[in-house]
Design a protein around this motif. Structure first.
Motif, short mmCIF file in Angstrom:
data_model
loop_
_atom_site.label_atom_id
_atom_site.label_comp_id
_atom_site.label_asym_id
_atom_site.label_seq_id
_atom_site.Cartn_x
_atom_site.Cartn_y
_atom_site.Cartn_z
N LEU A 36 0.82 -1.21 0.00
CA LEU A 36 0.00 0.00 0.00
C LEU A 36 0.86 1.26 0.00
N ILE A 37 1.94 1.25 0.75
CA ILE A 37 2.85 2.40 0.77
C ILE A 37 3.49 2.60 -0.60
N HIS A 38 3.93 1.51 -1.22
CA HIS A 38 4.55 1.61 -2.53
C HIS A 38 3.53 2.02 -3.59
N ARG A 39 2.28 1.59 -3.44
CA ARG A 39 1.23 1.99 -4.38
C ARG A 39 1.03 3.51 -4.31
N ARG A 40 1.08 4.03 -3.12
CA ARG A 40 0.94 5.49 -2.95
C ARG A 40 2.11 6.22 -3.61
N GLY A 65 0.11 0.36 -15.91
CA GLY A 65 0.17 -1.10 -15.78
C GLY A 65 0.51 -1.54 -14.37
N ALA A 66 1.40 -0.81 -13.72
CA ALA A 66 1.77 -1.16 -12.34
C ALA A 66 0.59 -0.94 -11.39
N LEU A 67 -0.16 0.13 -11.61
CA LEU A 67 -1.30 0.41 -10.74
C LEU A 67 -2.48 -0.52 -11.04
N ALA A 68 -2.46 -1.17 -12.19
CA ALA A 68 -3.54 -2.10 -12.53
C ALA A 68 -3.39 -3.46 -11.84
N SER A 76 5.64 -1.31 -7.16
CA SER A 76 7.01 -0.85 -7.41
C SER A 76 7.86 -1.98 -7.98
N ALA A 77 7.55 -3.21 -7.64
CA ALA A 77 8.28 -4.35 -8.21
C ALA A 77 7.99 -4.45 -9.71
N VAL A 78 6.75 -4.18 -10.10
CA VAL A 78 6.38 -4.19 -11.52
C VAL A 78 7.14 -3.09 -12.25
#
Length: 124
Positions: A36-40, A65-68, A76-78
């Protein structure tokens, strides 16, 4: 230092299986929180303009694509994988261009010949 000694003695009296189960139970929420932190952070990257994204080796579709990905996965890994693959492709293109440039016939340099009052350039 005393606190570490007390914690070590306390944990050493607990069976190893219990510690492993507790650690496994803690890991899942930690992974979720980290995702969740990395998504932000990735969402903040989406606020950059195209030039800023290009500086870090990404394009807008990489971020989309990463947020999907699933909320449980780390976006962040994507992004890191996509950036790495883009860098590998660019490196391969550069190497191919260098190889291609090395096999090209060289253009003869002009030879300067003195003709009356001015210099004339001729190819030898």
């Amino acid at each position: 230092m005393l606190l570490m000694t007390i914690a070590t003695k306390t944990l050493s009296s607990v069976p190893a299986g219990v510690v492993r189960i507790a650690a496994a139970g803690i890991q899942k929420p930690v992974f979720l929180l980290r995702a969740l932190i990395h998504r932000r952070e990735v969402m903040r990257l989406a606020e950059l303009d195209e030039r800023g994204l290009k500086d870090i080796g990404l394009v807008r579709s990489d971020i989309a694509g990463a947020l999907a990905t699933s909320w449980l996965n780390d976006p962040s890994a994507v992004l890191a994988a996509r950036s790495r693959s883009n860098a590998d492709i660019a490196k391969a293109r550069r190497e191919q261009a260098v190889r291609h440039a090395g096999t090209q016939p060289t253009v003869p340099e002009p030879v300067l010949a003195k003709n009356a009052d001015f210099m004339v350039a001729r190819c030898a």
